[in-house]
Design an enzyme around this catalytic site. Structure first.
Site, short mmCIF file in Angstrom:
data_model
loop_
_atom_site.label_atom_id
_atom_site.label_comp_id
_atom_site.label_asym_id
_atom_site.label_seq_id
_atom_site.Cartn_x
_atom_site.Cartn_y
_atom_site.Cartn_z
N GLU A 87 -5.68 -4.92 -0.32
CA GLU A 87 -5.84 -5.98 0.54
C GLU A 87 -6.79 -6.92 0.26
O GLU A 87 -7.09 -7.96 0.79
CB GLU A 87 -6.04 -5.65 2.12
CG GLU A 87 -4.98 -4.74 2.69
CD GLU A 87 -4.94 -3.22 2.37
OE1 GLU A 87 -5.51 -2.73 1.41
OE2 GLU A 87 -4.33 -2.42 3.37
N TRP A 90 -20.95 14.02 11.89
CA TRP A 90 -20.03 13.73 10.60
C TRP A 90 -20.48 14.39 9.31
O TRP A 90 -21.51 14.38 9.00
CB TRP A 90 -19.90 12.24 10.30
CG TRP A 90 -19.14 11.68 11.51
CD1 TRP A 90 -19.75 10.74 12.52
CD2 TRP A 90 -17.85 11.64 11.86
NE1 TRP A 90 -18.67 10.22 13.21
CE2 TRP A 90 -17.36 10.72 13.01
CE3 TRP A 90 -16.71 12.19 11.17
CZ2 TRP A 90 -16.30 10.64 13.51
CZ3 TRP A 90 -15.39 11.78 11.70
CH2 TRP A 90 -15.36 11.14 12.97
N THR A 150 0.96 -1.30 0.02
CA THR A 150 0.08 -0.12 0.09
C THR A 150 0.90 1.27 -0.17
O THR A 150 1.84 1.19 0.45
CB THR A 150 -0.84 -0.11 1.32
OG1 THR A 150 -0.07 0.10 2.37
CG2 THR A 150 -1.76 -1.02 1.45
N LYS A 202 -15.41 15.97 10.99
CA LYS A 202 -16.22 16.07 12.38
C LYS A 202 -16.52 17.46 13.00
O LYS A 202 -15.83 17.94 13.47
CB LYS A 202 -15.68 14.99 13.41
CG LYS A 202 -16.69 14.75 14.59
CD LYS A 202 -15.99 13.62 15.23
CE LYS A 202 -17.35 12.95 16.05
NZ LYS A 202 -17.04 11.96 17.05
P1 AMP Z 1 -5.89 0.84 -3.17
O1 AMP Z 1 -5.73 -0.14 -1.76
O2 AMP Z 1 -4.92 1.66 -3.25
O3 AMP Z 1 -6.82 0.39 -4.03
O4 AMP Z 1 -7.13 2.00 -2.08
C1 AMP Z 1 -8.10 1.25 -1.58
C2 AMP Z 1 -9.05 2.55 -1.16
O5 AMP Z 1 -9.59 3.17 -2.18
C3 AMP Z 1 -10.37 2.04 -0.46
O6 AMP Z 1 -10.12 1.55 0.82
C4 AMP Z 1 -11.30 3.22 -0.69
O7 AMP Z 1 -10.95 4.31 0.28
C5 AMP Z 1 -10.70 3.83 -2.05
N1 AMP Z 1 -11.98 3.45 -2.98
C6 AMP Z 1 -11.54 2.37 -3.94
N2 AMP Z 1 -12.53 2.23 -4.72
C7 AMP Z 1 -13.54 3.31 -4.40
C8 AMP Z 1 -14.68 3.81 -4.96
N3 AMP Z 1 -15.28 3.23 -6.17
N4 AMP Z 1 -15.29 5.01 -4.43
C9 AMP Z 1 -14.83 5.46 -3.37
N5 AMP Z 1 -13.70 5.02 -2.74
C10 AMP Z 1 -12.84 4.27 -3.61
#
Ligand code: AMP
Length: 540
Positions: A327, A443, A183, A438
């Site tokens: 993940e 929220w 990540t 917040k």
């Molecule tokens: P990554 O591990 O880099 O793919 O990031 C994952 C995170 O991206 C998720 O936990 C979300 O916070 C955000 N995310 C992924 N897809 C979406 C979506 N369609 N809408 C809003 N947030 C998203």
């Protein structure tokens, strides 16, 4: 009583062998760093992967070794996915957009043996070479005639391929590690997700059945989402499994390059984050039409704005909004609308498509309050989204503390996303927990405000962030990018006011030329909070 069926280990190379046998003539097209358009079939790819596997063994790669890649989307990168995992080693994808100190940390932490890199990234690695482990070896992903001058003592990729034909693929436990993706460490050190053959094959099958509109033998799919992060949303495995052709865009991801490639290759389905589609839509407007053959877009990684969904749908491109994370291999949900939802009027379909879709097979989801109690799936109650399933990480590579923090005693993984789920199962992400605002104990969802603001015709991009406030704790600030005429602050706030309670509206608007992006192409709210954290807002 046990069933009486065979148990054969799930193995990633079997996907490509299957593609060779069932869809051998289907093409992988790559817009390469060399500047050409390269074509090879699944059958040819399989033979090259066999040659690469022999080459890796000759280089001394042993089962369990981490072999890193630093490359754009192209056929050689895909070949590495299969050859490395096929001999029982681990394909560790590196994100070139990460800051150098994180890149160094990750290579060190993973203890990579060899780094395969595109010629483009030679200067990047040469710059940090003396801070990388001395034992790390390099291979440049090019032919000998395209090998750039370098100080890495690196052979050309094409020179390490050892013949074609097939390879005597070793058999191993299906839980053997196959891939590693970190990540981006926006909130601490980067954490590694270690995929297995089992999780990867199951994910490919799950993606195949969930995205039938775009993953099938009649379809050509364009992964703009990178192979260097989140496994290009599973496409390198799901496309060959389902017989879909692949068109890889290489390094040129601007609107004009994508439009041209999609048009000439008749791409049916394109996958990527919203920022990429903002550029493609601008190009479509400029040219007065979409690329030939384009009918399907998968949007994820960040929330797909309503205006973007409407624009695609109105030109006959079906939008599938998906959510997931590194993940989770990474797909968690998809937003295709089966009957009777598919027959709803367009505006109601768009109301559903703005949400992040429904869980895919094999993914369990629940939302919990601050004490870990489950909340109802009523579309209103919002809490942290927890997930469980065969393609979800059970820990982090060499970081047990982070794993214990993220996974509870019942095996649920805490995603860090605040969400609601409605009674039809549609997920709506309100925010990352750390991006929620917040105010006075209540929220405010930054994503909801951003979505409303983006409907304003003058605003190309925007982000809402929390700014500390003496009385209310935090208050929302809107950062907006307006390439043309700039509306007044009042006009913007009045534009969205009907959709929100007064206390939810941003107190102020600042204008920017562009928004900072993270290494994974999302708006970096961390950077925005750093830049605008001291902004003095008019009184709330
Ligand atoms: P990554 O591990 O880099 O793919 O990031 C994952 C995170 O991206 C998720 O936990 C979300 O916070 C955000 N995310 C992924 N897809 C979406 C979506 N369609 N809408 C809003 N947030 C998203």
């Amino acid at each position: 009583m046990q069933g009486q069926m065979m148990t054969r280990p799930l193995s990633i190379i079997d996907i490509l062998t299957f593609a060779r046998d069932a869809f051998g003539g289907t093409e992988i097209v790559s817009a390469r760093v060399e500047g050409d358009i390269h074509r090879q079939t699944y059958a040819e790819t399989h033979a090259r992967v066999a040659g690469l596997a022999r080459g890796l063994v000759k280089l001394g790669v042993a089962p369990g070794d981490r072999i890193a890649t630093l490359a754009w989307n192209g056929h050689r990168h895909l070949e590495l996915y299969y050859a490395i995992s096929g001999i029982g080693a681990v394909c560790h994808t590196l994100n070139p957009r990460l800051p150098a100190d994180q890149m160094r940390y990750i290579i060190d932490h993973a203890e990579d043996e060899i780094l395969f890199l595109d010629p483009t990234f030679v200067p990047l690695i040469e710059n940090i070479r003396d801070q990388l482990p001395g034992s790390l070896r390099f291979v440049i992903m090019a032919g000998a005639d395209n090998l750039p001058e370098n100080s890495l003592n690196a052979p050309a990729y094409e020179d390490i391929l050892e013949g074609g034909g097939d390879f005597d693929w070793p058999e191993f436990d299906e839980n053997t590690a196959s891939g590693l993706c970190y990540t981006s460490g926006t909130t601490g050190v980067p954490k590694g997700t270690l995929y297995s053959h089992r999780s990867t094959v199951l994910h490919a099958m799950m993606a195949g059945v969930s995205f039938q509109n775009c993953l099938n033998p009649r379809s050509k799919v364009l992964p703009v989402v990178p192979l260097f992060h989140v496994n290009a949303w599973g496409l390198p495995h799901a496309a060959p499994l389902t017989g879909a052709g692949i068109v890889f865009p290489g390094p040129n991801l601007d609107g004009a390059s994508l439009w041209n490639l999609m048009d000439s290759e008749k791409v049916w389905s394109a996958w990527g984050v919203p920022t990429v589609w903002t550029n493609l839509l601008a190009e479509i407007r400029k040219r007065g039409g979409k690329p030939a053959g384009f009918g399907d877009v998968v949007i994820g990684g960040s929330a797909a704005p309503r205006g973007m969904i409407e624009e695609f749908e109105n030109m006959g491109v079906s939008v599938c909004h998906a959510w997931g994370m590194t993940e989770m291999s990474p797909i968690g949900t998809q937003g295709a609308l089966p009957p009777p939802l598919a027959d709803l009027p367009l505006s109601e379909r768009i109301d559903l498509k703005v949400k992040q879709g429904r869980r895919t097979f094999g993914v369990e989801m629940k939302i919990v309050d601050g004490d870990g109690n489950g909340l109802p799936h009523d579309g209103v109650s919002a809490g942290e989204l927890h997930v469980r399933g065969n393609c979800v990480a059970s820990g982090y590579f060499r970081n047990p503390e982070a794993g214990e923090k993220a996974i509870d005693a019942e095996g649920w993984f805490a995603t860090g996303d605040i969400a609601s789920i409605d009674d039809r199962g549609f997920l709506a992400i309100a925010d990352r927990a750390k991006d929620m605002i917040k105010s006075g104990g209540e929220w405010i969802s930054s994503l909801e405000i951003e979505d409303a603001v983006l409907a304003h015709p003058s605003i190309a991009q925007c982000a809402v962030i929390a700014v500390p406030h003496e009385k209310w704790g935090e208050r929302p600030l809107l950062v907006a990018v307006c390439p043309g005429d700039r509306p007044s602050k009042r006009e913007i706030i009045d534009f969205i006011a009907p959709k929100f309670a007064k206390w939810q509206l941003p107190d102020d608007v600042v204008f920017a030329d562009e928004l900072p992006l993270t290494a994974t192409g999302k708006v970096s709210k961390l950077t925005l909070r750093r830049v605008h954290g001291g902004h003095v807002q008019p009184d709330a």
